[in-house]
Design a protein around this motif. Sequence first.
Motif, short mmCIF file in Angstrom:
data_model
loop_
_atom_site.label_atom_id
_atom_site.label_comp_id
_atom_site.label_asym_id
_atom_site.label_seq_id
_atom_site.Cartn_x
_atom_site.Cartn_y
_atom_site.Cartn_z
N ASN A 110 0.81 -1.23 0.00
CA ASN A 110 0.00 0.00 0.00
C ASN A 110 0.84 1.27 0.00
N LEU A 111 2.07 1.20 0.52
CA LEU A 111 2.94 2.38 0.52
C LEU A 111 3.19 2.88 -0.91
N GLY A 112 3.00 2.01 -1.89
CA GLY A 112 3.14 2.40 -3.30
C GLY A 112 2.13 3.45 -3.72
N ASN A 113 1.04 3.63 -2.94
CA ASN A 113 0.06 4.69 -3.25
C ASN A 113 0.64 6.08 -3.04
N MET A 114 1.82 6.15 -2.43
CA MET A 114 2.47 7.46 -2.24
C MET A 114 3.30 7.86 -3.46
N LEU A 115 3.36 6.99 -4.47
CA LEU A 115 3.99 7.35 -5.75
C LEU A 115 2.91 7.93 -6.67
N TRP A 116 3.28 8.93 -7.47
CA TRP A 116 2.32 9.50 -8.43
C TRP A 116 1.80 8.40 -9.36
N HIS A 117 0.49 8.34 -9.52
CA HIS A 117 -0.08 7.31 -10.40
C HIS A 117 -1.48 7.71 -10.85
N SER A 118 -1.95 6.95 -11.82
CA SER A 118 -3.32 7.04 -12.31
C SER A 118 -3.95 5.68 -12.01
N ALA A 178 8.53 -2.12 -7.46
CA ALA A 178 9.98 -2.31 -7.51
C ALA A 178 10.72 -0.99 -7.26
N LEU A 179 10.08 0.15 -7.59
CA LEU A 179 10.70 1.45 -7.31
C LEU A 179 10.97 1.63 -5.82
N LEU A 180 10.15 0.97 -4.98
CA LEU A 180 10.32 1.06 -3.53
C LEU A 180 11.09 -0.13 -2.97
N GLY A 181 11.60 -0.98 -3.87
CA GLY A 181 12.32 -2.17 -3.40
C GLY A 181 11.41 -3.28 -2.94
N LEU A 214 0.84 9.61 -17.62
CA LEU A 214 1.96 9.15 -16.80
C LEU A 214 1.45 8.35 -15.61
N SER A 215 2.33 7.56 -15.02
CA SER A 215 2.00 6.76 -13.84
C SER A 215 3.30 6.11 -13.39
N SER A 216 3.45 5.93 -12.09
CA SER A 216 4.64 5.21 -11.60
C SER A 216 4.62 3.74 -12.00
N HIS A 217 3.50 3.29 -12.54
CA HIS A 217 3.42 1.90 -13.01
C HIS A 217 4.17 1.69 -14.33
N ILE A 218 4.60 2.77 -14.99
CA ILE A 218 5.30 2.62 -16.28
C ILE A 218 6.72 2.08 -16.05
#
Length: 296
Positions: A110-118, A178-181, A214-218
């Motif tokens: 859930n901490l991944g919700n702190m990355l910019w995303h759509s 993966a951006l957050l390890g 854009l999205s951090s999922h890219i």
Amino acid sequence: MDIKHIGPRNGEWAFVGEVSGIDLTRPLDAAQVAAIDAGMDRYGVLVFHGQHFTDEQQVAFSVNFGALEPGVSNVTKPQDRRLQLNIADISNLDKDNQLLGRDDKRRMFNLGNMLWHSDSSFKATPAKYSLLSGRAVPTHGGETQFADMRAAYESFPEDIKALIEPMVTEHSLLYSRALLGFTEFDEEERQAFAPVLQRLVRVHPSTGRKSVFLSSHIGIIRGMPTPEARMLVRDLTEAATQPNFVHTHHWRAGDLVVWDNRATMHRARRYNDTGEVRDMRRTTIEGTPTVMQQAA
Ligand SMILES: [Fe+2]
């Protein structure tokens, strides 16, 4: 119903409206639904206060705007869910309403919700509207920030617009986490979260306005070496999330915020998630694919 502009303004365009004079917990008529849709097209994000929904009322309001997304994609197993399947559990609670532990896999995911995303950009059919209901909010932090991808696109130099116009990207929860390890996915999750294709520039079906998707999922731009692609996405994201494109929502219990994922990105902000409850519940309206999916 009245809408007041509360976000940044770029040129003639408004971003984020605060709505008053409507009770969304009661059934709406067609004119009220049309007024909200028109507000969404204009502002991209609408904020409503004092909407104390039950889950059933939230679903009933949401389906005025299209079909709900059929299920929710995360690492919580069905037997561990706190909420019904068509409501995304944006909280730090387990099914017994206890705070998730610091090392809990669900918390780290859930901490991944702190990355910019759509929302749901990692699905072949990404989201149209997200409707986020604040049921319990922390005393400090936990804001949601929104960035205007229409105004951002329009701010890009012409050579960048031409460069990105034909680009097709691959989105996956595996890339953003993966951006957050965070890479603790089992085989079933790896398959469920396999990358999907999305255009990098999209046209809004109602307004005709272009935006940068854009999205951090890219993780990949088709036909481009990965480090070059990730650097480009990083540069575009930095440009698109400058303060003049961003609005911060400070939550009060009873707020409902509706955003158009086809025109905006968002992210959650830090709070004391191992000490204070943040109970947010999201219903999500399905959008339309931005590109034909092809085998990799
Ligand atoms: Fe989100």
